[in-house]
Design a protein around this motif. Structure first.
Motif, short mmCIF file in Angstrom:
data_model
loop_
_atom_site.label_atom_id
_atom_site.label_comp_id
_atom_site.label_asym_id
_atom_site.label_seq_id
_atom_site.Cartn_x
_atom_site.Cartn_y
_atom_site.Cartn_z
N GLY A 95 35.52 -13.70 -15.79
CA GLY A 95 34.65 -13.60 -14.64
C GLY A 95 33.98 -12.24 -14.64
N SER A 96 33.36 -11.90 -13.52
CA SER A 96 32.75 -10.58 -13.37
C SER A 96 32.89 -10.13 -11.93
N ASN A 97 32.96 -8.82 -11.74
CA ASN A 97 33.06 -8.27 -10.39
C ASN A 97 31.71 -8.19 -9.70
N ALA A 98 30.64 -8.02 -10.49
CA ALA A 98 29.29 -7.96 -9.90
C ALA A 98 28.24 -8.08 -10.99
N ILE A 99 27.12 -8.72 -10.64
CA ILE A 99 25.94 -8.67 -11.51
C ILE A 99 24.74 -8.38 -10.63
N SER A 100 23.76 -7.73 -11.21
CA SER A 100 22.56 -7.38 -10.44
C SER A 100 21.37 -8.19 -10.92
N LYS A 124 31.71 -14.77 -29.18
CA LYS A 124 30.93 -15.30 -28.06
C LYS A 124 31.66 -14.98 -26.76
N VAL A 125 30.89 -14.69 -25.71
CA VAL A 125 31.48 -14.38 -24.41
C VAL A 125 30.80 -15.22 -23.33
N ILE A 126 31.62 -15.89 -22.53
CA ILE A 126 31.12 -16.64 -21.37
C ILE A 126 31.63 -15.93 -20.11
N ILE A 127 30.72 -15.58 -19.22
CA ILE A 127 31.08 -14.92 -17.97
C ILE A 127 30.68 -15.83 -16.81
N VAL A 128 31.67 -16.22 -16.01
CA VAL A 128 31.43 -17.13 -14.89
C VAL A 128 31.36 -16.31 -13.60
N VAL A 129 30.25 -16.46 -12.87
CA VAL A 129 30.00 -15.62 -11.71
C VAL A 129 29.55 -16.45 -10.50
N GLY A 130 30.25 -16.29 -9.38
CA GLY A 130 29.85 -16.95 -8.15
C GLY A 130 28.71 -16.22 -7.47
N LYS A 131 28.02 -16.90 -6.58
CA LYS A 131 26.85 -16.32 -5.92
C LYS A 131 27.20 -15.10 -5.06
N ASN A 132 28.46 -15.00 -4.64
CA ASN A 132 28.89 -13.84 -3.84
C ASN A 132 28.94 -12.54 -4.63
N LYS A 133 28.89 -12.63 -5.97
CA LYS A 133 28.95 -11.43 -6.81
C LYS A 133 27.56 -10.88 -7.15
N ALA A 141 25.63 -3.04 -7.26
CA ALA A 141 26.71 -3.68 -8.03
C ALA A 141 27.92 -2.75 -8.13
N ILE A 142 27.68 -1.48 -8.40
CA ILE A 142 28.78 -0.51 -8.50
C ILE A 142 29.47 -0.36 -7.15
N LYS A 143 28.69 -0.29 -6.08
CA LYS A 143 29.28 -0.18 -4.73
C LYS A 143 30.11 -1.41 -4.42
N ARG A 144 29.64 -2.58 -4.81
CA ARG A 144 30.39 -3.80 -4.56
C ARG A 144 31.73 -3.77 -5.30
N VAL A 145 31.68 -3.38 -6.56
CA VAL A 145 32.90 -3.32 -7.38
C VAL A 145 33.93 -2.38 -6.76
N LYS A 146 33.48 -1.20 -6.36
CA LYS A 146 34.42 -0.19 -5.87
C LYS A 146 34.93 -0.48 -4.45
N ASN A 147 34.08 -1.04 -3.61
CA ASN A 147 34.45 -1.19 -2.20
C ASN A 147 34.89 -2.59 -1.79
N ILE A 148 34.63 -3.58 -2.64
CA ILE A 148 35.06 -4.94 -2.33
C ILE A 148 36.05 -5.46 -3.38
N SER A 149 35.64 -5.46 -4.64
CA SER A 149 36.49 -6.02 -5.69
C SER A 149 37.80 -5.25 -5.87
N CYS A 150 37.70 -3.94 -5.95
CA CYS A 150 38.90 -3.14 -6.24
C CYS A 150 39.97 -3.25 -5.15
N GLU A 201 28.46 -21.21 -5.72
CA GLU A 201 29.67 -21.23 -4.90
C GLU A 201 30.17 -19.80 -4.78
N GLU A 202 30.95 -19.53 -3.76
CA GLU A 202 31.60 -18.23 -3.65
C GLU A 202 32.90 -18.30 -4.43
N CYS A 203 33.04 -17.39 -5.41
CA CYS A 203 34.17 -17.44 -6.33
C CYS A 203 34.82 -16.08 -6.49
N GLY A 204 36.10 -15.99 -6.23
CA GLY A 204 36.85 -14.78 -6.49
C GLY A 204 36.38 -13.59 -5.67
#
Length: 205
Positions: A95-100, A124-133, A141-150, A201-204
């Protein structure tokens, strides 16, 4: 996400040699993954609440793939071994913590195995990302990772750095911190290596 945002996101990542495909549901993503990964290939799994939701490890194992997923480890030593083996697999799914929307993939890791594999190793790399990311810019994206994901991931894993109580990053040096490796993928030299699966969908976290 609206159609305009999806189109813009796809175009920005295309310029950076990263493929984007949009799906309405996680079940559609699961079917796509099982269709494009050959049974004879080895697969590494980067820990992800999103992937656990679709039980992708078990589906791959049941049909005959060799899968290296740290969640299958019986102890810490086996966990480390599985993380290392996942770094040289044919395919890696995470998955991923954030994409911009401007074309960046941002992740933070405790031990670094996931960000290492996304950067280099698996073919090969597959990254699955929900719309909430999805956010607009790299800074967001960095702010999201540090203040929400972490904080949420630390709490899930049983760690207790200051961000868990504060719900925000304070740039701590706590032994409990889970944000030891910050990764920003800004592009790929191999245009066929990374595929982003965006899910409506909202994921993770």
């Amino acid at each position: 996400m609206n159609i305009e945002s999806i189109s813009k996101l796809k175009e920005n990542f295309k310029l950076r040699n990263i493929e984007v495909e949009y799906f309405e549901t996680l079940e559609e993503v699961k079917s796509n993954i099982l269709n494009i990964i050959p049974i004879e290939c080895t697969v590494g799994i980067g820990h992800s609440i999103t992937l656990q939701k679709i039980n992708i490890t078990n589906y791959l194992l049941e049909r005959g793939n060799i899968v290296y997923d740290k969640e299958l480890a019986k102890d810490r030593d086996e966990c480390k071994t599985l993380k290392k083996k996942a770094l040289i697999t044919d395919w890696y799914i995470t998955g991923s913590n954030a994409i911009s929307i401007d074309g960046r993939i941002v992740n933070v890791d405790h031990s670094g195995n996931r960000v290492a594999a996304i950067t280099f190793g698996p073919d090969k790399v597959i990254i699955v990302v929900g719309k909430n990311k999805i956010v607009d810019t790299l800074d967001e994206a960095i702010k999201r990772v540090k203040n929400i994901s972490c904080p949420l991931n630390a709490k899930r894993a049983g760690f207790n750095p200051p961000c868990v109580a504060l719900n925000r990053c304070v740039d701590c040096v706590s032994r409990e911190r889970v944000c030891n490796s910050l990764s920003i993928i800004e592009g790929q030299s191999d245009s066929n290596r990374i595929k982003l699966c965006i899910v409506n969908e909202e994921c993770g976290f």
